[in-house]
Design an enzyme around this catalytic site. Structure first.
Site, PDB file in Angstrom:
ATOM      1  N   HIS B  16     -22.529   2.740 -21.528  1.00 23.57           N
ATOM      2  CA  HIS B  16     -23.164   1.427 -21.504  1.00 23.57           C
ATOM      3  C   HIS B  16     -24.529   1.510 -22.184  1.00 23.57           C
ATOM      4  O   HIS B  16     -24.998   2.575 -22.580  1.00 23.57           O
ATOM      5  CB  HIS B  16     -23.274   0.872 -20.077  1.00 23.57           C
ATOM      6  N   CYS B  35     -32.652   3.655 -21.377  1.00 24.59           N
ATOM      7  CA  CYS B  35     -31.382   2.949 -21.125  1.00 24.59           C
ATOM      8  C   CYS B  35     -31.083   1.933 -22.224  1.00 24.59           C
ATOM      9  O   CYS B  35     -29.979   1.392 -22.291  1.00 24.59           O
ATOM     10  CB  CYS B  35     -31.415   2.244 -19.765  1.00 24.59           C
ATOM     11  N   HIS B  41     -25.223   5.345 -23.875  1.00 23.80           N
ATOM     12  CA  HIS B  41     -25.163   6.611 -23.164  1.00 23.80           C
ATOM     13  C   HIS B  41     -24.086   6.396 -22.093  1.00 23.80           C
ATOM     14  O   HIS B  41     -23.307   5.442 -22.213  1.00 23.80           O
ATOM     15  CB  HIS B  41     -26.533   6.984 -22.572  1.00 23.80           C
ATOM     16  N   HIS B  43     -22.176   7.473 -17.894  1.00 23.21           N
ATOM     17  CA  HIS B  43     -22.297   8.001 -16.536  1.00 23.21           C
ATOM     18  C   HIS B  43     -20.923   8.283 -15.942  1.00 23.21           C
ATOM     19  O   HIS B  43     -19.931   7.667 -16.333  1.00 23.21           O
ATOM     20  CB  HIS B  43     -23.012   6.987 -15.626  1.00 23.21           C
ATOM     21  N   ASP B  80     -12.549   2.662 -16.730  1.00 20.29           N
ATOM     22  CA  ASP B  80     -12.577   4.116 -16.896  1.00 20.29           C
ATOM     23  C   ASP B  80     -12.390   4.521 -18.361  1.00 20.29           C
ATOM     24  O   ASP B  80     -11.458   4.082 -19.037  1.00 20.29           O
ATOM     25  CB  ASP B  80     -11.473   4.755 -16.047  1.00 20.29           C
ATOM     26  N   HIS B  81     -13.308   5.359 -18.841  1.00 21.06           N
ATOM     27  CA  HIS B  81     -13.300   5.810 -20.239  1.00 21.06           C
ATOM     28  C   HIS B  81     -13.469   4.646 -21.210  1.00 21.06           C
ATOM     29  O   HIS B  81     -12.931   4.663 -22.318  1.00 21.06           O
ATOM     30  CB  HIS B  81     -12.046   6.641 -20.555  1.00 21.06           C
ATOM     31  N   GLU B 125     -24.543   5.327  -9.808  1.00 20.54           N
ATOM     32  CA  GLU B 125     -24.624   5.513 -11.258  1.00 20.54           C
ATOM     33  C   GLU B 125     -24.926   6.978 -11.581  1.00 20.54           C
ATOM     34  O   GLU B 125     -24.452   7.519 -12.579  1.00 20.54           O
ATOM     35  CB  GLU B 125     -25.732   4.616 -11.811  1.00 20.54           C
TER      36      GLU B 125
END
Lengths: 136, 136, 136, 136, 136, 136
Positions: B16, B35, B41, B43, B80-81, B125
């Site tokens: 994100h 951010c 980047h 998480h 996810d991913h 996060e």
């Protein structure tokens, strides 16, 4: 003097995508699955940096605060909150798998350890996947 | 019958970037710091889904395997991913902060819980930052 | 706007000793056991600071980096690598139990939260013992 | 005096099986899946016992060592390294789901807390599944 | 018979201070930073004790309960809830760094292991710093 | 090409009992203590499977998803939610200590690793007890 291994654990958060330039879209999808997702995904990485050496009169092999500062300067400042495919000069042309990443981090660190010698890196990509490298 | 809260913890990995469309590059950089890094980047997120209800004769409030399947179907398969800024229809136009993300996940889940009622989401996060939402 | 709770986890390492001035050595030993050990012992503390508020247009209740800086300035700089019985002005005359410590940390923080309101502190003394305080 | 919640985390290892006497083998298999496996399976349980009360002059709500001894005497000694379906008098006739187990543990403890009042139990069956009970 | 390594993890809480007698106050402050804080600080230590040996007919290399009792008797009883600079006879004159501590613990244990041989100690000072020693 | 170790962590929940057929009830009780409890107890096991090999052009030593599928097929499907004394053909006649279990898991896996070679298994029985095996 006894020989001890000392470890500092550090962390960083980064985006990446696994994609081999020489392969077709279908081959990449089959090979990497969800990790080939085109717009990247990301992880909270944990990195254990282990230095081995004789214990000096100070009681230290080396100052772990000094080691943390070194890892920040030559590794984390380039990786944290970055895209491993696009933002990191020393990863250019590298498929940013955890295996390739740990080897490149080793190369960044190995000559710079001020006392003792780098003997192991452990890099966690998730709480269930990790890789280790000792320079072989 | 006693009222118990049951929780299933699930995880996903995503990329994100925090960026407000109406603000200048300088304002975004000052507001979001690292951010706001342009190429994203990522998480490893952990999500705790808590349902409250009376314990049935089966000994269950609800089957946590059934709850996990529901969360996978309506939340994880989309996240996810993936890239939270680019890949998720139900996050379009949303700044993907952890706060906004937990509220949108709540909206996806709250009407679909088969027994009992959704009472809390906790979204991690990183191991040092988390948010909680109870629908208020 | 939805109301969300956001938490930042921080840590510090400190020495302490439990000892009541008005009691005899025997009474102190019986009351506090090993925690009364005269030359102090110590812990790695973990502290979760939770702020509740409406999510702003930025996607934040408040910037968790700003919250971390505040906690460092008014709490951690005084406690980390210190002796809670001897080194901390705002703990003078306080038996530094985890209960008393969490209440004094609350008093240091509650008026200073820049946005939203402090709603919960969780303070871990060991991985098996923790206390919570919400200002009551 | 301020009101604080104090928690002691304890653990035990036990075998169990989910099986409803009134249902057929097929219904049990459909309802409980692998948890109905006939020869039992088992878990490392973690239990958080939370007591709320005013902080006394000692700095304690209650002595957490005393709380641990109580939980050992009335709960853990019966459960640790036991079979929840076969070995525990106070679970006779109970389907040993985590929900039912946390309620029975509450009943064992609630009248015995020496100072303050029991306000919450959290029982982890695995690192991904947990239940909470507050006596309602 | 196969050779297996078995590990028992134990913990203790202690105070310490890093200070070299032969150095000036300024040199100590520069060398040890916050760890030189005069009135001590402290940690929750975790210690992994690893014994290697052939698996016996019992299925054990050695009884890990027996190993835990040994570590309690010769190590933990002296360290837990103590001051490593002031309270421990076998640390007299030793700067209580994690490196020096792990070597002294090794010396206490190595001759006393009832079956198999001590092959590794890992000592965690914080969740981010740890040292390993294998007797070299 | 550099040689890297890659690890996948998996988990399973199982019941077991330590009991040697050739010994009397008294000898078994003395030898195994609570682990000899007649109706079984159980654990949440964690298993780290480590494969060493050269990093291929794909950036992988081997696909950790493929490794996970293999471990599920030949190990976890037989162990998860089962009784190690009664339900597992390849543990028949084996005292299901963690030591014996890790050796039998090694034998199931070692010939089946598709790329690289199995170099280490770590099996956690509880968060405080674990064993390692490298095929020696």
């Amino acid at each position: 003097m006894p020989t001890v291994r000392v470890t500092r654990r550090v962390h960083f958060s980064a985006a990446h995508r696994l994609h081999a330039e020489g392969l077709s879209a279908e081959e990449n999808a089959r090979l990497y699955g969800l990790c080939n997702s085109p717009n990247f995904h990301g992880h909270n990485y944990e990195l254990d940096v282990t230095v081995e050496g004789e214990v000096e009169d100070t009681g230290y092999v080396l100052d772990l605060g000094e080691l943390r500062d070194l890892v920040e300067a030559v590794v984390l400042n380039d990786l944290d909150h970055r895209n491993l495919n696009e933002d990191v000069a020393w990863l250019e042309g590298v498929i940013p798998s955890t295996e390739n990443l740990v080897v490149r981090i080793w190369e960044r660190l190995v000559e710079q350890i001020p006392r003792g010698r780098l003997v192991r890196l452990v890099l966690w990509e998730t709480p269930r996947n990790y890789v280790e490298y000792s320079g072989d």
